[in-house]
Design a protein around this motif. Structure first.
Motif, PDB file in Angstrom:
ATOM      1  N   VAL A   1       0.894  -1.243   0.163  1.00 11.17           N
ATOM      2  CA  VAL A   1      -0.080   0.105   0.014  1.00 11.17           C
ATOM      3  C   VAL A   1       1.073   1.215  -0.157  1.00 11.17           C
ATOM      4  CG1 VAL A   1      -0.142   0.100   2.673  1.00 11.17           C
ATOM      5  CG2 VAL A   1      -1.904   0.873   0.969  1.00 11.17           C
ATOM      6  N   GLU A   2       0.458   2.108  -0.914  1.00 12.33           N
ATOM      7  CA  GLU A   2       1.426   3.492  -0.826  1.00 12.33           C
ATOM      8  C   GLU A   2       1.089   4.346   0.383  1.00 12.33           C
ATOM      9  OE1 GLU A   2       1.298   5.422  -4.627  1.00 12.33           O
ATOM     10  OE2 GLU A   2       1.706   3.617  -5.747  1.00 12.33           O
ATOM     11  N   ALA A   3       1.769   5.155   0.746  1.00 14.04           N
ATOM     12  CA  ALA A   3       1.928   5.996   2.053  1.00 14.04           C
ATOM     13  C   ALA A   3       0.938   7.027   1.869  1.00 14.04           C
ATOM     14  CB  ALA A   3       3.196   6.706   2.062  1.00 14.04           C
ATOM     15  N   GLY A   4       0.447   7.602   0.652  1.00 13.84           N
ATOM     16  CA  GLY A   4      -0.675   8.748   0.178  1.00 13.84           C
ATOM     17  C   GLY A   4      -2.004   8.049  -0.064  1.00 13.84           C
ATOM     18  N   SER A   5      -2.011   6.513   0.118  1.00 12.97           N
ATOM     19  CA  SER A   5      -3.351   5.967  -0.318  1.00 12.97           C
ATOM     20  C   SER A   5      -4.422   5.919   0.914  1.00 12.97           C
ATOM     21  CB  SER A   5      -3.188   4.608  -0.898  1.00 12.97           C
ATOM     22  OG  SER A   5      -4.356   4.080  -0.941  1.00 12.97           O
ATOM     23  N   ILE A   6      -5.413   6.101   0.642  1.00 13.61           N
ATOM     24  CA  ILE A   6      -6.457   5.629   1.845  1.00 13.61           C
ATOM     25  C   ILE A   6      -6.673   4.456   1.853  1.00 13.61           C
ATOM     26  CG2 ILE A   6      -8.783   5.600   0.131  1.00 13.61           C
ATOM     27  CD1 ILE A   6     -10.173   7.353   2.090  1.00 13.61           C
TER      28      ILE A   6
ATOM     29  N   HIS B   1      17.018   0.589   2.758  1.00 15.54           N
ATOM     30  CA  HIS B   1      18.335   0.936   3.357  1.00 15.54           C
ATOM     31  C   HIS B   1      18.579   2.423   2.795  1.00 15.54           C
ATOM     32  CE1 HIS B   1      18.779  -3.344   2.271  1.00 15.54           C
ATOM     33  NE2 HIS B   1      19.934  -3.329   3.240  1.00 15.54           N
ATOM     34  N   GLY B   2      17.672   3.008   2.000  1.00 18.77           N
ATOM     35  CA  GLY B   2      18.052   4.408   1.441  1.00 18.77           C
ATOM     36  C   GLY B   2      17.062   5.427   1.846  1.00 18.77           C
ATOM     37  N   ASN B   3      17.151   6.143   0.854  1.00 21.45           N
ATOM     38  CA  ASN B   3      16.246   7.505   1.010  1.00 21.45           C
ATOM     39  C   ASN B   3      14.765   7.214   1.155  1.00 21.45           C
ATOM     40  OD1 ASN B   3      16.101  10.425   1.161  1.00 21.45           O
ATOM     41  ND2 ASN B   3      15.214  10.479  -1.085  1.00 21.45           N
ATOM     42  N   VAL B   4      14.060   8.160   2.076  1.00 22.86           N
ATOM     43  CA  VAL B   4      12.697   8.145   2.082  1.00 22.86           C
ATOM     44  C   VAL B   4      12.284   9.670   2.009  1.00 22.86           C
ATOM     45  CG1 VAL B   4      10.924   7.688   3.873  1.00 22.86           C
ATOM     46  CG2 VAL B   4      12.856   6.115   3.919  1.00 22.86           C
ATOM     47  N   PHE B   5      10.993   9.696   1.203  1.00 25.97           N
ATOM     48  CA  PHE B   5      10.523  10.829   0.992  1.00 25.97           C
ATOM     49  C   PHE B   5       8.988  10.972   1.282  1.00 25.97           C
ATOM     50  CE2 PHE B   5       8.175  13.922  -1.358  1.00 25.97           C
ATOM     51  CZ  PHE B   5       8.754  15.226  -0.855  1.00 25.97           C
ATOM     52  N   PHE B   6       8.388  11.554   1.911  1.00 24.65           N
ATOM     53  CA  PHE B   6       6.798  11.696   2.279  1.00 24.65           C
ATOM     54  C   PHE B   6       6.513  12.934   1.770  1.00 24.65           C
ATOM     55  CE2 PHE B   6       7.226   8.809   6.533  1.00 24.65           C
ATOM     56  CZ  PHE B   6       7.007   7.668   5.440  1.00 24.65           C
ATOM     57  N   SER B   7       5.431  13.212   1.033  1.00 25.74           N
ATOM     58  CA  SER B   7       4.926  14.403   0.497  1.00 25.74           C
ATOM     59  C   SER B   7       3.890  14.812   1.600  1.00 25.74           C
ATOM     60  CB  SER B   7       4.184  14.321  -1.003  1.00 25.74           C
ATOM     61  OG  SER B   7       2.808  13.331  -0.323  1.00 25.74           O
ATOM     62  N   ASP B   8       3.684  16.089   1.628  1.00 27.89           N
ATOM     63  CA  ASP B   8       2.554  16.487   2.474  1.00 27.89           C
ATOM     64  C   ASP B   8       1.353  15.786   2.698  1.00 27.89           C
ATOM     65  OD1 ASP B   8       4.276  18.516   3.186  1.00 27.89           O
ATOM     66  OD2 ASP B   8       3.350  20.096   2.041  1.00 27.89           O
ATOM     67  N   ASP B   9       0.924  15.215   1.683  1.00 31.07           N
ATOM     68  CA  ASP B   9      -0.324  14.606   1.332  1.00 31.07           C
ATOM     69  C   ASP B   9       0.099  13.108   2.333  1.00 31.07           C
ATOM     70  OD1 ASP B   9      -1.843  16.448   0.313  1.00 31.07           O
ATOM     71  OD2 ASP B   9      -1.594  15.432  -1.588  1.00 31.07           O
ATOM     72  N   ASP B  10       1.341  12.457   1.902  1.00 31.27           N
ATOM     73  CA  ASP B  10       1.696  11.335   2.637  1.00 31.27           C
ATOM     74  C   ASP B  10       1.707  11.352   4.127  1.00 31.27           C
ATOM     75  OD1 ASP B  10       1.978  10.019   0.009  1.00 31.27           O
ATOM     76  OD2 ASP B  10       4.311  10.442  -0.127  1.00 31.27           O
ATOM     77  N   ALA B  11       2.247  12.531   4.654  1.00 27.29           N
ATOM     78  CA  ALA B  11       2.409  12.682   6.060  1.00 27.29           C
ATOM     79  C   ALA B  11       1.143  12.781   6.766  1.00 27.29           C
ATOM     80  CB  ALA B  11       3.388  13.943   6.127  1.00 27.29           C
ATOM     81  N   GLU B  12       0.195  13.713   6.018  1.00 25.47           N
ATOM     82  CA  GLU B  12      -1.151  13.846   6.695  1.00 25.47           C
ATOM     83  C   GLU B  12      -1.797  12.407   6.639  1.00 25.47           C
ATOM     84  OE1 GLU B  12      -5.004  16.578   6.064  1.00 25.47           O
ATOM     85  OE2 GLU B  12      -3.639  16.360   4.567  1.00 25.47           O
TER      86      GLU B  12
ATOM     87  N   ARG C   1      14.016  12.057   9.679  1.00 26.21           N
ATOM     88  CA  ARG C   1      13.538  13.427   8.903  1.00 26.21           C
ATOM     89  C   ARG C   1      12.087  13.501   8.423  1.00 26.21           C
ATOM     90  NH1 ARG C   1      16.407  13.617   3.464  1.00 26.21           N
ATOM     91  NH2 ARG C   1      14.828  12.305   3.043  1.00 26.21           N
ATOM     92  N   GLU C   2      11.842  12.478   7.811  1.00 22.57           N
ATOM     93  CA  GLU C   2      10.595  12.330   7.333  1.00 22.57           C
ATOM     94  C   GLU C   2       9.460  12.385   8.249  1.00 22.57           C
ATOM     95  OE1 GLU C   2       9.813  13.225   3.811  1.00 22.57           O
ATOM     96  OE2 GLU C   2      11.849  13.820   4.386  1.00 22.57           O
ATOM     97  N   LEU C   3       9.888  11.579   9.406  1.00 21.82           N
ATOM     98  CA  LEU C   3       8.848  11.506  10.620  1.00 21.82           C
ATOM     99  C   LEU C   3       8.701  12.771  11.140  1.00 21.82           C
ATOM    100  CD1 LEU C   3       9.938   8.063  12.417  1.00 21.82           C
ATOM    101  CD2 LEU C   3       7.862   8.403  10.810  1.00 21.82           C
ATOM    102  N   LYS C   4       9.354  13.728  11.006  1.00 23.98           N
ATOM    103  CA  LYS C   4       8.995  14.882  11.638  1.00 23.98           C
ATOM    104  C   LYS C   4       7.732  15.768  11.001  1.00 23.98           C
ATOM    105  CE  LYS C   4      10.437  16.889  14.492  1.00 23.98           C
ATOM    106  NZ  LYS C   4       9.955  16.894  15.883  1.00 23.98           N
ATOM    107  N   LYS C   5       7.441  15.260   9.524  1.00 21.83           N
ATOM    108  CA  LYS C   5       6.316  15.640   8.608  1.00 21.83           C
ATOM    109  C   LYS C   5       5.188  15.059   9.201  1.00 21.83           C
ATOM    110  CE  LYS C   5       9.133  15.955   4.532  1.00 21.83           C
ATOM    111  NZ  LYS C   5       9.429  15.661   3.052  1.00 21.83           N
ATOM    112  N   VAL C   6       5.047  13.857   9.723  1.00 23.24           N
ATOM    113  CA  VAL C   6       4.233  13.029  10.190  1.00 23.24           C
ATOM    114  C   VAL C   6       3.887  13.680  11.490  1.00 23.24           C
ATOM    115  CG1 VAL C   6       3.325  10.858  10.710  1.00 23.24           C
ATOM    116  CG2 VAL C   6       4.618  11.193   8.746  1.00 23.24           C
TER     117      VAL C   6
END
Length: 216
Positions: free
Chosen positions: A64-69, A82-93, A119-124
């Motif tokens: 399941v994708e992070a931004g999906s209902i 192992h590597g980079n993670v990025f959450f968009s604002d919609d993903d984080a919300e 870093r990305e969890l600070k968005k969540v």
């Protein structure tokens, strides 16, 4: 404001429909990190739980994708890489709403993930910090006893394993396991050639996590 209340109510209702579901999923995220690593890990853990702690978890593992209902269909999400993670604002919300509505996210650092996910969890959760989970927390004893806390499965940087969490209203909603690599221990034996006792420790700790997530 009313729109936000309606939206939250929708999310809560959707999650409530699946509150007693025993489905789990892998969380797919953006950023280029290998969210798909350890493909045999979660299926093996689910089978172990069904065989040993009387769970009835669907052994068909979804993605399941992070931004999906669709995240609201799964009481438990597992995330690794192992590597980079990025959450968009919609993903984080979306993830924030999922977690405060009763969901649970386990993030297992497969080596090298820590700086990106923290870093990305600070968005969540902008106002929450990852805090180390004490060894007497019930996640370490929900099915099997781990009096010394998180077990060490793979060497990584040779540091002691640590379990960090984010709490909402005293409920652990997110678990981040570091310097342990539980997922490698869950994989098929021939993938990493771990001794049976090491794999058993990893699977037992994983069973604790799943049991805790379904019961809290």
């Amino acid at each position: 404001m009313n729109n936000m209340k309606v939206l939250f109510s929708l999310f809560f209702s959707l999650f409530s429909l699946f509150l007693f579901s025993q489905d789990v999923a892998i969380l797919k995220y953006k950023g280029g990190g290998d969210w798909y690593s350890n493909p045999t890990a979660l299926p093996n853990l689910v089978k172990y739980c069904n065989d040993n702690i009387d769970t009835n978890i669907n052994e068909s593992i979804q993605t399941v994708e992070a931004g999906s209902i669709d995240v609201f269909q799964f009481p438990f999400l597992h995330m690794t890489g192992h590597g980079n993670v990025f959450f968009s604002d919609d993903d984080a919300e979306n993830l924030r709403n999922y977690l405060i509505s009763g969901g649970f996210l386990h993030i297992d650092d497969n080596y090298g993930m820590e700086p990106y996910i923290t870093r990305e969890l600070k968005k969540v959760f902008p106002n929450n910090e990852l805090i180390e989970i004490p060894k007497d927390h019930k996640i370490f004893s929900s099915a099997f006893e781990f009096p010394n806390g998180l077990p060490k499965i793979h060497e990584h940087d040779g540091k002691a394993p640590q379990a960090f969490g984010i709490f909402q209203d005293n409920r652990l909603v997110l678990l981040f396991t570091l310097e342990s690599d539980l997922g490698d221990g869950w994989e098929d034996q021939e993938v990493h050639n771990d001794p049976e006792d090491v794999r058993e420790k990893a699977l037992k700790m994983g069973a604790n996590i799943l049991k805790y997530a379904f019961e809290n």
